[in-house]
Design a protein around this motif. Structure first.
Motif, PDB file in Angstrom:
ATOM      1  N   LYS A 182       0.853  -1.274   0.016  1.00 13.96           N
ATOM      2  CA  LYS A 182       0.205  -0.024  -0.034  1.00 13.96           C
ATOM      3  C   LYS A 182       0.687   1.362  -0.019  1.00 13.96           C
ATOM      4  CE  LYS A 182      -4.230  -1.702   0.292  1.00 13.96           C
ATOM      5  NZ  LYS A 182      -5.499  -1.329  -0.486  1.00 13.96           N
ATOM      6  N   THR A 183       0.038   2.488  -0.255  1.00 12.03           N
ATOM      7  CA  THR A 183       0.847   3.724  -0.309  1.00 12.03           C
ATOM      8  C   THR A 183       0.606   4.442   0.849  1.00 12.03           C
ATOM      9  OG1 THR A 183       0.958   3.497  -2.719  1.00 12.03           O
ATOM     10  CG2 THR A 183       1.267   5.854  -1.798  1.00 12.03           C
ATOM     11  N   ARG A 184       1.422   5.186   1.388  1.00 14.22           N
ATOM     12  CA  ARG A 184       1.058   6.229   2.383  1.00 14.22           C
ATOM     13  C   ARG A 184      -0.020   6.911   2.483  1.00 14.22           C
ATOM     14  NH1 ARG A 184       6.205  10.001   3.260  1.00 14.22           N
ATOM     15  NH2 ARG A 184       6.108   9.745   1.034  1.00 14.22           N
ATOM     16  N   GLY A 185      -0.717   6.946   3.272  1.00 17.85           N
ATOM     17  CA  GLY A 185      -2.067   7.796   3.434  1.00 17.85           C
ATOM     18  C   GLY A 185      -3.414   6.584   3.022  1.00 17.85           C
ATOM     19  N   GLN A 186      -2.967   5.512   2.392  1.00 17.65           N
ATOM     20  CA  GLN A 186      -4.117   4.623   2.274  1.00 17.65           C
ATOM     21  C   GLN A 186      -4.495   3.953   3.530  1.00 17.65           C
ATOM     22  OE1 GLN A 186      -2.332   2.155  -1.123  1.00 17.65           O
ATOM     23  NE2 GLN A 186      -3.900   3.333  -2.475  1.00 17.65           N
ATOM     24  N   GLN A 187      -5.859   3.144   3.193  1.00 19.49           N
ATOM     25  CA  GLN A 187      -6.461   2.389   4.108  1.00 19.49           C
ATOM     26  C   GLN A 187      -6.240   1.011   3.812  1.00 19.49           C
ATOM     27  OE1 GLN A 187      -9.723   0.874   3.289  1.00 19.49           O
ATOM     28  NE2 GLN A 187      -9.804  -0.165   5.501  1.00 19.49           N
ATOM     29  N   VAL A 188      -6.391  -0.020   4.722  1.00 19.38           N
ATOM     30  CA  VAL A 188      -6.259  -1.381   4.672  1.00 19.38           C
ATOM     31  C   VAL A 188      -7.122  -2.151   5.512  1.00 19.38           C
ATOM     32  CG1 VAL A 188      -4.113  -1.926   6.170  1.00 19.38           C
ATOM     33  CG2 VAL A 188      -4.164  -3.377   4.047  1.00 19.38           C
ATOM     34  N   THR A 189      -7.537  -3.126   4.846  1.00 12.85           N
ATOM     35  CA  THR A 189      -8.404  -4.179   5.794  1.00 12.85           C
ATOM     36  C   THR A 189      -7.853  -5.627   5.534  1.00 12.85           C
ATOM     37  OG1 THR A 189     -10.620  -2.786   5.385  1.00 12.85           O
ATOM     38  CG2 THR A 189     -10.593  -5.195   6.038  1.00 12.85           C
ATOM     39  N   LEU A 190      -7.581  -6.146   6.792  1.00 11.44           N
ATOM     40  CA  LEU A 190      -7.016  -7.561   6.913  1.00 11.44           C
ATOM     41  C   LEU A 190      -7.794  -8.551   7.570  1.00 11.44           C
ATOM     42  CD1 LEU A 190      -3.376  -6.733   8.136  1.00 11.44           C
ATOM     43  CD2 LEU A 190      -4.117  -6.529   5.924  1.00 11.44           C
ATOM     44  N   ARG A 191      -8.068  -9.622   6.958  1.00  5.75           N
ATOM     45  CA  ARG A 191      -9.124 -10.663   7.712  1.00  5.75           C
ATOM     46  C   ARG A 191      -8.441 -11.805   8.164  1.00  5.75           C
ATOM     47  NH1 ARG A 191     -10.516  -7.932   2.738  1.00  5.75           N
ATOM     48  NH2 ARG A 191     -12.664  -6.957   3.072  1.00  5.75           N
ATOM     49  N   CYS A 192      -9.323 -12.297   9.121  1.00  6.85           N
ATOM     50  CA  CYS A 192      -8.891 -13.555   9.933  1.00  6.85           C
ATOM     51  C   CYS A 192     -10.101 -14.296  10.299  1.00  6.85           C
ATOM     52  CB  CYS A 192      -8.322 -13.237  11.287  1.00  6.85           C
ATOM     53  SG  CYS A 192      -7.676 -14.325  12.457  1.00  6.85           S
ATOM     54  N   SER A 193      -9.957 -15.837   9.820  1.00  9.18           N
ATOM     55  CA  SER A 193     -10.833 -16.718  10.413  1.00  9.18           C
ATOM     56  C   SER A 193     -10.327 -17.558  11.542  1.00  9.18           C
ATOM     57  CB  SER A 193     -11.428 -17.624   9.228  1.00  9.18           C
ATOM     58  OG  SER A 193     -12.228 -17.038   8.099  1.00  9.18           O
ATOM     59  N   PRO A 194     -10.853 -17.572  12.603  1.00 10.10           N
ATOM     60  CA  PRO A 194     -10.327 -18.450  13.712  1.00 10.10           C
ATOM     61  C   PRO A 194     -10.512 -19.666  13.475  1.00 10.10           C
ATOM     62  CG  PRO A 194     -12.421 -17.494  14.473  1.00 10.10           C
ATOM     63  CD  PRO A 194     -12.117 -17.040  12.994  1.00 10.10           C
ATOM     64  N   LYS A 195      -9.528 -20.517  14.409  1.00  7.22           N
ATOM     65  CA  LYS A 195      -9.465 -21.991  14.474  1.00  7.22           C
ATOM     66  C   LYS A 195     -11.181 -22.497  14.906  1.00  7.22           C
ATOM     67  CE  LYS A 195      -7.547 -25.754  17.033  1.00  7.22           C
ATOM     68  NZ  LYS A 195      -7.234 -26.809  15.835  1.00  7.22           N
ATOM     69  N   SER A 196     -11.635 -23.469  14.388  1.00  5.49           N
ATOM     70  CA  SER A 196     -12.854 -23.890  14.583  1.00  5.49           C
ATOM     71  C   SER A 196     -13.139 -24.106  16.056  1.00  5.49           C
ATOM     72  CB  SER A 196     -12.966 -25.366  13.896  1.00  5.49           C
ATOM     73  OG  SER A 196     -14.498 -25.713  14.258  1.00  5.49           O
ATOM     74  N   GLY A 197     -14.130 -23.245  16.409  1.00  2.00           N
ATOM     75  CA  GLY A 197     -14.637 -23.512  17.860  1.00  2.00           C
ATOM     76  C   GLY A 197     -14.003 -22.531  18.785  1.00  2.00           C
ATOM     77  N   HIS A 198     -12.924 -21.510  18.201  1.00  5.40           N
ATOM     78  CA  HIS A 198     -12.536 -20.479  18.998  1.00  5.40           C
ATOM     79  C   HIS A 198     -13.379 -19.129  18.891  1.00  5.40           C
ATOM     80  CE1 HIS A 198      -7.957 -21.917  19.290  1.00  5.40           C
ATOM     81  NE2 HIS A 198      -8.965 -22.934  19.785  1.00  5.40           N
ATOM     82  N   ASP A 199     -13.593 -18.646  20.147  1.00  5.95           N
ATOM     83  CA  ASP A 199     -14.325 -17.652  20.033  1.00  5.95           C
ATOM     84  C   ASP A 199     -13.871 -16.184  20.420  1.00  5.95           C
ATOM     85  OD1 ASP A 199     -15.638 -18.526  23.444  1.00  5.95           O
ATOM     86  OD2 ASP A 199     -13.528 -18.104  22.542  1.00  5.95           O
ATOM     87  N   THR A 200     -12.372 -16.076  20.572  1.00  5.11           N
ATOM     88  CA  THR A 200     -11.755 -14.898  20.841  1.00  5.11           C
ATOM     89  C   THR A 200     -10.478 -14.747  19.885  1.00  5.11           C
ATOM     90  OG1 THR A 200     -12.086 -15.309  23.277  1.00  5.11           O
ATOM     91  CG2 THR A 200     -10.317 -13.711  22.550  1.00  5.11           C
ATOM     92  N   VAL A 201     -10.539 -13.480  19.351  1.00  3.73           N
ATOM     93  CA  VAL A 201      -9.306 -13.103  18.121  1.00  3.73           C
ATOM     94  C   VAL A 201      -8.571 -12.091  18.897  1.00  3.73           C
ATOM     95  CG1 VAL A 201      -8.998 -12.352  16.163  1.00  3.73           C
ATOM     96  CG2 VAL A 201     -10.700 -13.973  16.426  1.00  3.73           C
ATOM     97  N   SER A 202      -7.440 -12.228  18.696  1.00  5.02           N
ATOM     98  CA  SER A 202      -6.579 -11.227  19.208  1.00  5.02           C
ATOM     99  C   SER A 202      -5.452 -10.964  17.862  1.00  5.02           C
ATOM    100  CB  SER A 202      -5.415 -11.592  20.165  1.00  5.02           C
ATOM    101  OG  SER A 202      -6.150 -12.021  21.297  1.00  5.02           O
ATOM    102  N   TRP A 203      -5.091  -9.670  17.728  1.00  9.06           N
ATOM    103  CA  TRP A 203      -4.288  -9.167  16.636  1.00  9.06           C
ATOM    104  C   TRP A 203      -3.131  -8.694  17.032  1.00  9.06           C
ATOM    105  CZ3 TRP A 203      -5.205  -9.407  11.463  1.00  9.06           C
ATOM    106  CH2 TRP A 203      -6.773  -9.779  11.089  1.00  9.06           C
ATOM    107  N   TYR A 204      -1.918  -9.055  16.504  1.00  9.42           N
ATOM    108  CA  TYR A 204      -0.726  -8.592  16.841  1.00  9.42           C
ATOM    109  C   TYR A 204       0.053  -8.058  15.517  1.00  9.42           C
ATOM    110  CZ  TYR A 204      -0.893 -11.191  21.313  1.00  9.42           C
ATOM    111  OH  TYR A 204      -1.265 -11.575  22.551  1.00  9.42           O
TER     112      TYR A 204
END
Lengths: 113, 109
Positions: free
Chosen positions: A13-35
């Protein structure tokens, strides 16, 4: 049993732009953390989602925001990208109980030019 | 606050042993250990909880000194597959996992 999946794998991406990242958790998991992991550093906590709400947040500016959907999947949004946002972004899922380990996805490598 | 790990890097020959240390300035409820190989996701190794309970892989051993807020990971009879960066993650309470800066381990033939 699918583990944690993240998309896309790489992003430029270029400076100033916006980005969206996606995550599907492991089956059965209900909590998602981003690092965020800069080269040669340990993962830095951005935030954690549980029951579609942000439960905890690290020392990251408001440009970093997220969302969790009813199926527990999650998105990380970063606005007004800076060069310093270039890093590996890791999603980790877990069960919302004590003694539970984090299961990481392979990450999204974001490069801001 | 980020836990401190030592050493920062270590090189072992196959079959040798190593100890990786993790220290926190906060009272801890638990300590996690993960290994990350180059270009891959961190992989869970072990959780050590206040009170002595442990959960993790059979071939990995670790200790947790609750009074000193320190943990050590013991790698014995190292194999080439042990190479990678080891991270400890500290949990002060029912909270987020805060990772250290890592210990880079290289096992050579």
């Amino acid at each position: 049993d699918a583990g944690v999946t993240q998309s896309p794998t790489h992003l430029i991406k270029t400076r100033g732009q916006q980005v969206t990242l996606r995550c599907s958790p492991k089956s059965g998991h209900d909590t998602v953390s981003w690092y965020q992991q800069a080269l040669g550093q340990g993962p830095q906590f951005i935030f954690q989602y549980y029951e579609e709400e942000e439960r905890q947040r690290g020392n990251f500016p408001d440009r970093f925001s997220g969302h969790q959907f009813p199926n527990y999947s999650s998105e990380l949004n970063v606005n007004a990208l800076l060069l310093g946002d270039s890093a590996l972004y890791l999603c980790a899922s877990s069960l919302d109980r004590i003694k539970q380990p984090l299961h990481f996805g392979n990450g999204t490598r974001l490069t801001v030019t | 606050q980020q836990p401190v790990q030592s050493p920062q890097a270590v090189i072992l020959r196959e079959g040798e042993d190593a100890v990786i240390n993790c220290s926190s300035s906060k009272a801890l409820y638990s300590v996690h250990w993960y290994r990350q190989k180059h270009g891959e996701a961190p992989v869970f190794l072990m959780i050590l909880l206040k009170g002595g309970e442990q959960k993790g892989h059979e071939k990995i051993s670790a200790s947790f000194n609750e009074k000193k807020q320190q943990s050590s990971l013991y790698l014995t009879a190292s194999q080439l597959s042990y190479s990678g960066t080891y991270f400890c993650g500290t949990v002060p309470g029912y909270q987020k996992v805060t990772f250290g800066t890592g210990t880079k381990l290289q096992v050579i033939p």
